[in-house]
Enzyme design. Structure first.
Site, short mmCIF file in Angstrom:
data_model
loop_
_atom_site.label_atom_id
_atom_site.label_comp_id
_atom_site.label_asym_id
_atom_site.label_seq_id
_atom_site.Cartn_x
_atom_site.Cartn_y
_atom_site.Cartn_z
N GLN A 285 0.84 -1.19 0.00
CA GLN A 285 0.00 0.00 0.00
C GLN A 285 0.89 1.25 0.00
O GLN A 285 1.63 1.47 0.96
CB GLN A 285 -0.90 -0.02 1.23
CG GLN A 285 -1.82 -1.24 1.25
CD GLN A 285 -2.17 -1.72 2.64
OE1 GLN A 285 -1.42 -1.54 3.59
NE2 GLN A 285 -3.33 -2.35 2.78
N TRP A 439 4.85 -0.92 4.53
CA TRP A 439 5.43 -2.13 5.11
C TRP A 439 4.45 -3.31 5.16
O TRP A 439 4.44 -4.09 6.10
CB TRP A 439 5.99 -1.86 6.51
CG TRP A 439 7.16 -0.93 6.52
CD1 TRP A 439 8.44 -1.21 6.12
CD2 TRP A 439 7.17 0.45 6.92
NE1 TRP A 439 9.23 -0.10 6.26
CE2 TRP A 439 8.49 0.93 6.76
CE3 TRP A 439 6.19 1.31 7.42
CZ2 TRP A 439 8.84 2.24 7.06
CZ3 TRP A 439 6.54 2.62 7.73
CH2 TRP A 439 7.86 3.06 7.55
N HIS A 440 3.64 -3.44 4.09
CA HIS A 440 2.66 -4.53 4.04
C HIS A 440 2.75 -5.28 2.71
O HIS A 440 1.76 -5.41 2.00
CB HIS A 440 1.25 -3.97 4.23
CG HIS A 440 1.07 -3.22 5.51
ND1 HIS A 440 0.25 -2.12 5.63
CD2 HIS A 440 1.61 -3.41 6.73
CE1 HIS A 440 0.30 -1.66 6.87
NE2 HIS A 440 1.12 -2.42 7.56
N PRO A 441 3.93 -5.82 2.35
CA PRO A 441 4.05 -6.52 1.05
C PRO A 441 3.31 -7.86 1.07
O PRO A 441 3.34 -8.60 2.05
CB PRO A 441 5.56 -6.73 0.92
CG PRO A 441 6.05 -6.81 2.34
CD PRO A 441 5.19 -5.84 3.11
#
Length: 506
Positions: A285, A439-441
């Site tokens: 995101q 930080w949401h891969p």
């Protein structure tokens, strides 16, 4: 228990991170023999003196044990993709915000043909994960002055004040956060899941164990090749479960000969299973951090709050819908308490576009497990420009909120991106020039049916075309949910563990 590297185990879980520890603990507690292989150190149970202070201190983001991944030369500047390299994985280093997303996130997975992945199917796992991770819900009365100021003003731009963020049928609103923090300690998945199972003879945890590749014989995963204490060993397994996350699970598959043949051949890796989707569909995101000058009153009130005890940096969050969203919400607003950059104090709020259109990839540079992969999120690359436009709308909503009579005297003038970006055109240009991540891969080994050419695992998290090999982490999410992905990753572990236990007892 923690012990020497065994020769074999019924289940080998590769990666003692957020989701891997869930799988391992649930299997061990059900009586199954499990070996956890973690590339970083195992510091032992909660309370052990070996734990680095930054990994357990919830007042800061841990950075002492990191994989060192970043954007490399894909941009003229470097964007860090921090991931925890120690037992607990990225649950050691995150901000502890636990959000679930929206019903449409998971129902859309089920509607694509993935039986068992609807919201109602996953709700028991969300509840179990929330309890096990010791998640606590802040109340409005507990918010710091900075957090409370944004929470109080939110209705002025159409965001009602809510008691919490995790009603999966909610749309827009502003609420105190739920966090896995207890007495100032970040409760990682090792503390929450492994610690209660460490005494079991069925569980072995081995740190500093780098898995080179999965051994595939006759179309079946039979073990892994591990580098541990200077030696390369083969550990045999009945079932191998990969839980390395969106960056490491696909690279391990690729080193094992599972992935696009066109990428494997130039690296001299024999093709075991041609799966074009391995490493593709990477997305996160995109994020924009905004800062204001603050005010003497806010400084005074926050100083008093800190003097009275811990004043969390993250404590409340807003959910809003851009003009592109017609089901629920697609923006997060995240107030930060003041931080210091040099001598200048900053008061910040971030916004994130939760449903990005852009897609990137993870690829190998070489077959060496120590070589960092190529990670290119291709942030803001969608040809329609929707991702950048969503962020711009989020920034404009925050500006409208900051300009309200209640909030303006407290937050002061905007510093970043600042007055030079007050036009929509200038704001979008700034966003394109400064891509950043939340930080949401996810997505690089995504769930999908056998006739989906880019799917990597089926609805039971089995790698297509390879028996005895599962994946349980954020990499299997087909599309990122409207959430911070810590709890959804826990749910991936809970779901896969449930399926494995069902199959073992069938």
């Amino acid at each position: 228990m923690t012990g020497a590297l065994p020769d074999a185990a019924a289940y080998v879980v590769v990666g003692g991170g957020t989701a891997g520890n869930v799988v391992a603990a649930r299997l061990a507690e059900a009586g199954h023999e499990v070996l956890v292989l973690e590339a970083g150190p195992d510091f032992g149970p909660q309370g052990s003196a070996a734990w680095p202070s930054d990994l357990v201190d919830a007042t800061r983001l841990g950075r002492s044990h990191d994989w060192g991944y970043d954007s490399g030369d894909t941009y003229p500047w470097t964007v860090g993709f921090e991931r925890g390299r120690a037992i607990g994985g990225s649950s050691d280093v995150n901000g502890c915000t636990q959000t679930w997303g929206h019903r449409r996130d998971y129902d859309s997975w089920a509607e694509s043909g993935l039986v068992g992945w609807s919201t109602d199917d996953l709700l028991p796992h969300f509840r179990a994960g929330t309890e096990r991770m010791r998640v606590n819900q802040f109340t409005a009365e507990e918010l710091t002055p900075w957090q409370h100021a944004w929470y109080d003003a939110a209705p002025a731009v159409g965001m009602p004040r809510l008691p919490d963020l995790n009603d999966l049928d909610q749309a827009a609103g502003f609420a105190p956060e739920a966090m896995n923090i207890q007495d100032g300690v970040r409760i990682n998945s090792a503390f929450a899941y492994l610690d209660p199972a460490r005494h079991l003879s069925t569980l072995t945890v081995v740190g500093d164990a780098v898995v080179d590749r999965v051994v595939i014989e006759g179309g079946r995963a039979t073990g892994v090749i591990v580098r541990h204490r200077g030696e390369s060993r083969t550990v045999h397994a009945g079932t191998v479960v990969l839980a390395g996350g969106a960056y490491n699970s696909p690279t391990l598959l690729l080193r094992s000969g599972i992935g696009p043949a066109s990428q494997l051949a130039p690296l001299g890796i024999p093709v075991v299973q041609h799966l074009p989707g391995v490493g593709e569909n990477l997305h996160d995101q995109p994020f924009l951090l905004m800062s204001w000058a603050g005010s003497e009153r806010m400084t005074r009130e926050m100083t008093a709050a800190r003097a009275a005890g811990w004043a969390p940096d993250e404590q409340a969050m807003g959910k809003a819908a851009s003009s592109f969203e017609h089901e629920a919400f697609d923006l997060h607003f995240l107030p930060y308490s003041p931080t210091h950059r040099g001598d200048e104090k900053r008061w910040s709020v971030g916004t994130s576009a939760l449903q990005p259109r852009s897609r990137g990839f993870v690829r190998l540079r070489s077959a060496d497990p120590d070589a960092k992969p190529v990670i290119d999120h291709r942030f803001l690359s969608d040809p329609e420009g929707v991702d950048a436009a969503m962020l711009a709308e989020g920034a404009e909503m925050l500006r409208a909120l900051a300009a309200t009579p209640e909030l303006a005297p407290l937050v002061g003038a905007e510093i970043h991106p600042g007055p030079s970006t007050f036009s929509r055109e200038a704001l979008i240009a700034h966003i394109y020039a400064h891509p950043d991540n939340y930080w949401h891969p996810v997505g690089t080994c995504r769930l999908g049916a056998a006739d989906d050419v880019l799917a990597v695992v089926d609805e039971r998290a089995r790698v297509h075309g390879v028996e005895g090999l599962r994946i349980a982490d954020a990499s299997i999410m087909p599309r990122v949910p409207r959430a911070t992905t810590a709890m959804p990753s826990i749910v991936m572990g809970e779901k896969v563990a449930e399926m494995l236990i069902e199959e073992a007892t069938a």
